[in-house]
Design a protein around this motif. Structure first.
Motif, PDB file in Angstrom:
ATOM      1  N   THR A 179       0.804  -1.227   0.000  1.00  0.00           N
ATOM      2  CA  THR A 179       0.000   0.000   0.000  1.00  0.00           C
ATOM      3  C   THR A 179       0.833   1.271   0.000  1.00  0.00           C
ATOM      4  OG1 THR A 179      -0.172  -0.136   2.414  1.00  0.00           O
ATOM      5  CG2 THR A 179      -1.962  -1.114   1.137  1.00  0.00           C
ATOM      6  N   ASP A 180       2.144   1.145   0.224  1.00  0.00           N
ATOM      7  CA  ASP A 180       3.006   2.330   0.184  1.00  0.00           C
ATOM      8  C   ASP A 180       3.451   2.686  -1.231  1.00  0.00           C
ATOM      9  OD1 ASP A 180       2.910   2.727   2.900  1.00  0.00           O
ATOM     10  OD2 ASP A 180       4.783   1.666   3.326  1.00  0.00           O
ATOM     11  N   ALA A 181       3.115   1.851  -2.202  1.00  0.00           N
ATOM     12  CA  ALA A 181       3.640   2.046  -3.550  1.00  0.00           C
ATOM     13  C   ALA A 181       3.275   3.409  -4.127  1.00  0.00           C
ATOM     14  CB  ALA A 181       3.144   0.935  -4.469  1.00  0.00           C
ATOM     15  N   GLY A 182       2.026   3.865  -3.891  1.00  0.00           N
ATOM     16  CA  GLY A 182       1.602   5.129  -4.476  1.00  0.00           C
ATOM     17  C   GLY A 182       2.408   6.306  -3.967  1.00  0.00           C
ATOM     18  N   LEU A 183       2.625   6.353  -2.647  1.00  0.00           N
ATOM     19  CA  LEU A 183       3.376   7.466  -2.062  1.00  0.00           C
ATOM     20  C   LEU A 183       4.854   7.399  -2.413  1.00  0.00           C
ATOM     21  CD1 LEU A 183       1.640   7.572   1.438  1.00  0.00           C
ATOM     22  CD2 LEU A 183       1.511   9.333  -0.338  1.00  0.00           C
ATOM     23  N   VAL A 184       5.450   6.227  -2.251  1.00  0.00           N
ATOM     24  CA  VAL A 184       6.877   6.088  -2.565  1.00  0.00           C
ATOM     25  C   VAL A 184       7.114   6.346  -4.053  1.00  0.00           C
ATOM     26  CG1 VAL A 184       8.824   4.477  -2.618  1.00  0.00           C
ATOM     27  CG2 VAL A 184       7.302   4.525  -0.638  1.00  0.00           C
ATOM     28  N   GLY A 185       6.194   5.858  -4.884  1.00  0.00           N
ATOM     29  CA  GLY A 185       6.333   6.068  -6.320  1.00  0.00           C
ATOM     30  C   GLY A 185       6.154   7.515  -6.730  1.00  0.00           C
ATOM     31  N   ALA A 186       5.239   8.227  -6.088  1.00  0.00           N
ATOM     32  CA  ALA A 186       5.070   9.654  -6.389  1.00  0.00           C
ATOM     33  C   ALA A 186       6.340  10.421  -6.024  1.00  0.00           C
ATOM     34  CB  ALA A 186       3.869  10.211  -5.631  1.00  0.00           C
ATOM     35  N   ALA A 187       6.934  10.074  -4.878  1.00  0.00           N
ATOM     36  CA  ALA A 187       8.200  10.706  -4.488  1.00  0.00           C
ATOM     37  C   ALA A 187       9.303  10.367  -5.482  1.00  0.00           C
ATOM     38  CB  ALA A 187       8.593  10.260  -3.086  1.00  0.00           C
ATOM     39  N   ALA A 188       9.340   9.117  -5.927  1.00  0.00           N
ATOM     40  CA  ALA A 188      10.346   8.713  -6.909  1.00  0.00           C
ATOM     41  C   ALA A 188      10.177   9.479  -8.211  1.00  0.00           C
ATOM     42  CB  ALA A 188      10.252   7.211  -7.168  1.00  0.00           C
ATOM     43  N   ALA A 189       8.933   9.657  -8.648  1.00  0.00           N
ATOM     44  CA  ALA A 189       8.684  10.406  -9.879  1.00  0.00           C
ATOM     45  C   ALA A 189       9.144  11.854  -9.746  1.00  0.00           C
ATOM     46  CB  ALA A 189       7.203  10.349 -10.239  1.00  0.00           C
ATOM     47  N   ALA A 190       8.904  12.453  -8.568  1.00  0.00           N
ATOM     48  CA  ALA A 190       9.375  13.819  -8.331  1.00  0.00           C
ATOM     49  C   ALA A 190      10.887  13.885  -8.373  1.00  0.00           C
ATOM     50  CB  ALA A 190       8.855  14.324  -6.984  1.00  0.00           C
ATOM     51  N   SER A 191      11.542  12.903  -7.775  1.00  0.00           N
ATOM     52  CA  SER A 191      12.993  12.858  -7.772  1.00  0.00           C
ATOM     53  C   SER A 191      13.551  12.710  -9.183  1.00  0.00           C
ATOM     54  CB  SER A 191      13.474  11.682  -6.908  1.00  0.00           C
ATOM     55  OG  SER A 191      14.838  11.406  -7.133  1.00  0.00           O
ATOM     56  N   LEU A 192      12.968  11.796  -9.952  1.00  0.00           N
ATOM     57  CA  LEU A 192      13.442  11.568 -11.316  1.00  0.00           C
ATOM     58  C   LEU A 192      13.231  12.799 -12.183  1.00  0.00           C
ATOM     59  CD1 LEU A 192      12.060   7.956 -11.773  1.00  0.00           C
ATOM     60  CD2 LEU A 192      14.469   8.605 -11.569  1.00  0.00           C
ATOM     61  N   SER A 193      12.097  13.469 -11.981  1.00  0.00           N
ATOM     62  CA  SER A 193      11.826  14.686 -12.729  1.00  0.00           C
ATOM     63  C   SER A 193      12.848  15.771 -12.396  1.00  0.00           C
ATOM     64  CB  SER A 193      10.413  15.175 -12.417  1.00  0.00           C
ATOM     65  OG  SER A 193      10.138  16.352 -13.121  1.00  0.00           O
ATOM     66  N   ALA A 194      13.173  15.886 -11.102  1.00  0.00           N
ATOM     67  CA  ALA A 194      14.157  16.889 -10.687  1.00  0.00           C
ATOM     68  C   ALA A 194      15.531  16.619 -11.300  1.00  0.00           C
ATOM     69  CB  ALA A 194      14.260  16.910  -9.160  1.00  0.00           C
ATOM     70  N   GLN A 195      15.809  15.326 -11.531  1.00  0.00           N
ATOM     71  CA  GLN A 195      17.084  14.944 -12.119  1.00  0.00           C
ATOM     72  C   GLN A 195      17.048  14.904 -13.641  1.00  0.00           C
ATOM     73  OE1 GLN A 195      18.559  11.265 -10.213  1.00  0.00           O
ATOM     74  NE2 GLN A 195      17.150  11.734  -8.534  1.00  0.00           N
ATOM     75  N   GLY A 196      15.875  15.254 -14.218  1.00  0.00           N
ATOM     76  CA  GLY A 196      15.744  15.262 -15.659  1.00  0.00           C
ATOM     77  C   GLY A 196      15.650  13.885 -16.268  1.00  0.00           C
ATOM     78  N   GLU A 197      15.213  12.879 -15.479  1.00  0.00           N
ATOM     79  CA  GLU A 197      15.178  11.512 -15.980  1.00  0.00           C
ATOM     80  C   GLU A 197      13.799  11.053 -16.413  1.00  0.00           C
ATOM     81  OE1 GLU A 197      17.120   8.659 -13.556  1.00  0.00           O
ATOM     82  OE2 GLU A 197      18.877   9.895 -13.220  1.00  0.00           O
ATOM     83  N   THR A 198      12.828  11.932 -16.353  1.00  0.00           N
ATOM     84  CA  THR A 198      11.512  11.610 -16.894  1.00  0.00           C
ATOM     85  C   THR A 198      10.843  12.899 -17.340  1.00  0.00           C
ATOM     86  OG1 THR A 198       9.324  10.697 -16.407  1.00  0.00           O
ATOM     87  CG2 THR A 198      10.485  11.663 -14.579  1.00  0.00           C
ATOM     88  N   ALA A 199      10.000  12.792 -18.352  1.00  0.00           N
ATOM     89  CA  ALA A 199       9.408  13.992 -18.951  1.00  0.00           C
ATOM     90  C   ALA A 199       8.024  14.314 -18.414  1.00  0.00           C
ATOM     91  CB  ALA A 199       9.340  13.836 -20.462  1.00  0.00           C
ATOM     92  N   ALA A 200       7.483  13.467 -17.524  1.00  0.00           N
ATOM     93  CA  ALA A 200       6.106  13.674 -17.080  1.00  0.00           C
ATOM     94  C   ALA A 200       6.043  14.698 -15.953  1.00  0.00           C
ATOM     95  CB  ALA A 200       5.489  12.359 -16.604  1.00  0.00           C
ATOM     96  N   VAL A 201       6.252  15.942 -16.310  1.00  0.00           N
ATOM     97  CA  VAL A 201       6.297  16.999 -15.315  1.00  0.00           C
ATOM     98  C   VAL A 201       5.148  17.951 -15.541  1.00  0.00           C
ATOM     99  CG1 VAL A 201       7.727  18.778 -14.266  1.00  0.00           C
ATOM    100  CG2 VAL A 201       8.815  16.832 -15.347  1.00  0.00           C
ATOM    101  N   GLY A 202       4.348  18.144 -14.524  1.00  0.00           N
ATOM    102  CA  GLY A 202       3.253  19.081 -14.645  1.00  0.00           C
ATOM    103  C   GLY A 202       3.607  20.455 -14.124  1.00  0.00           C
ATOM    104  N   SER A 203       4.849  20.690 -13.777  1.00  0.00           N
ATOM    105  CA  SER A 203       5.228  21.978 -13.179  1.00  0.00           C
ATOM    106  C   SER A 203       5.631  22.986 -14.233  1.00  0.00           C
ATOM    107  CB  SER A 203       6.358  21.792 -12.181  1.00  0.00           C
ATOM    108  OG  SER A 203       7.446  21.147 -12.786  1.00  0.00           O
TER     109      SER A 203
END
Length: 318
Positions: free
Chosen positions: A294-318
């Motif tokens: 059940t922690d997957a959603g929260l941990v994954g959202a944090a991971a997506a934010a981290s990857l976006s900050a590092q430029g490793e994924t393009a799915a950025v809504g900011s």
């Protein structure tokens, strides 16, 4: 990344959860509120604000460098909007803008909940160490996400890997998405239960007619219950094989409530995958249960934010 701190939101039809997550994937603080799914959009956003207020009040909030959102879909990360099917008050709702405003301009990354689960499993779970993976949530619906070339691949709108709406039965039942014979229409929990009931399965004295009850009956040898799970496994195998043939994945990770059926699902799934994944480059595909729970959603959202900050994924809504 280990010294960083990320905020995370997990938006679903039942609850809205929030967390502060450390750079090594530990949840340091949790906050939660029920989703007023039948209320108007402002009321739903009010629940999000309640969750955020708890996070913002924590003394560690100032260390948060970005915020990730994993939301029930569909989402549109390019526009920063969400339209969860089970939250009618949100249609094209500008969630990224509202959350950014509520957090003082913190960078916000939006992905679908299947992509968030994938990010979590690749970072900390069953897909860790694999460069090419499909991760799936098989529950009330069927969602998913992809890791390709070692990186999360959310696609332009944050929905890539949504395996639940691959058609695996061209003349099958109509799906609420508008298609026919979708994986979700066959393999989701409610559809496993529906098919068992329509085929003559009888719930026990407690009247429990859920997919979990069908799984229990299958474990006890009920042939109708067994057949319903075999049909679900066949649909999942066909979708997984199609995905593997298209993008060459090494592992398919399956989580969600239906995966809790264990070998009732996984044994026929492995057999069916042997029948569908026949080309040389997909024959060695591994199937594994998800590990993040059940922690997957929260941990994954944090991971997506981290990857976006590092430029490793393009799915950025900011």
């Amino acid at each position: 990344m280990h010294n960083d701190l990320y905020a995370a939101l997990d938006i679903g039809g039942t609850k809205i959860a929030g967390a502060l997550v450390s750079g090594d994937g530990r949840i340091l603080l949790r906050s939660q509120a029920p989703t007023p799914a039948r209320e108007d959009g402002a009321r739903v956003m009010g629940a999000v604000s309640t969750v955020l207020d708890t996070l913002i009040a924590d003394p560690r909030w100032g260390r948060a460098s970005a915020l990730g959102i994993g939301s029930a879909g569909p989402v549109d990360a390019s526009a920063g909007t969400v339209s969860p099917v089970n939250v009618p008050g949100w249609r094209g709702f500008p969630l990224v803008e509202r959350v950014r405003n509520a957090t003082g301009g913190l960078p916000v990354t939006l992905v679908g909940d299947g992509v968030a689960m994938t990010a979590a499993e690749h970072w900390q779970g069953a897909a860790r160490g694999y460069d090419n993976a499909l991760c799936m949530v098989v529950s009330t619906g069927v969602g998913g996400g992809l890791v390709l070339g070692g990186k999360l691949h959310p696609g332009p709108t944050g929905n890539a890997g949504h395996i639940g709406h691959i058609s695996v039965d061209l003349d099958g039942d109509p799906c609420p998405c508008g298609g026919r014979g979708c994986v979700e229409r066959i393999a989701s929990g409610p559809n496993i239960a529906r098919r068992a009931l329509e085929s003559g399965w009888q719930p026990g004295p407690d009247g429990d007619a859920t997919a979990a009850a069908v799984a229990a009956a299958a474990r006890a040898g009920d042939p109708v219950a067994v057949a319903s799970y075999q049909r679900a496994a066949q649909a999942l195998a066909a979708g997984i094989a199609a995905t593997a043939t298209l993008v060459e994945i090494d592992i398919a990770v399956i989580g969600g409530g239906v995966a809790g059926a264990g070998e009732v699902l996984f044994a026929p799934l492995r057999r069916a995958l042997h029948d569908y994944a026949t080309l040389s480059f997909v024959q060695h595909l591994k199937i594994a249960p998800a590990l993040m729970g059940t922690d997957a959603g929260l941990v994954g959202a944090a991971a997506a934010a981290s990857l976006s900050a590092q430029g490793e994924t393009a799915a950025v809504g900011s």
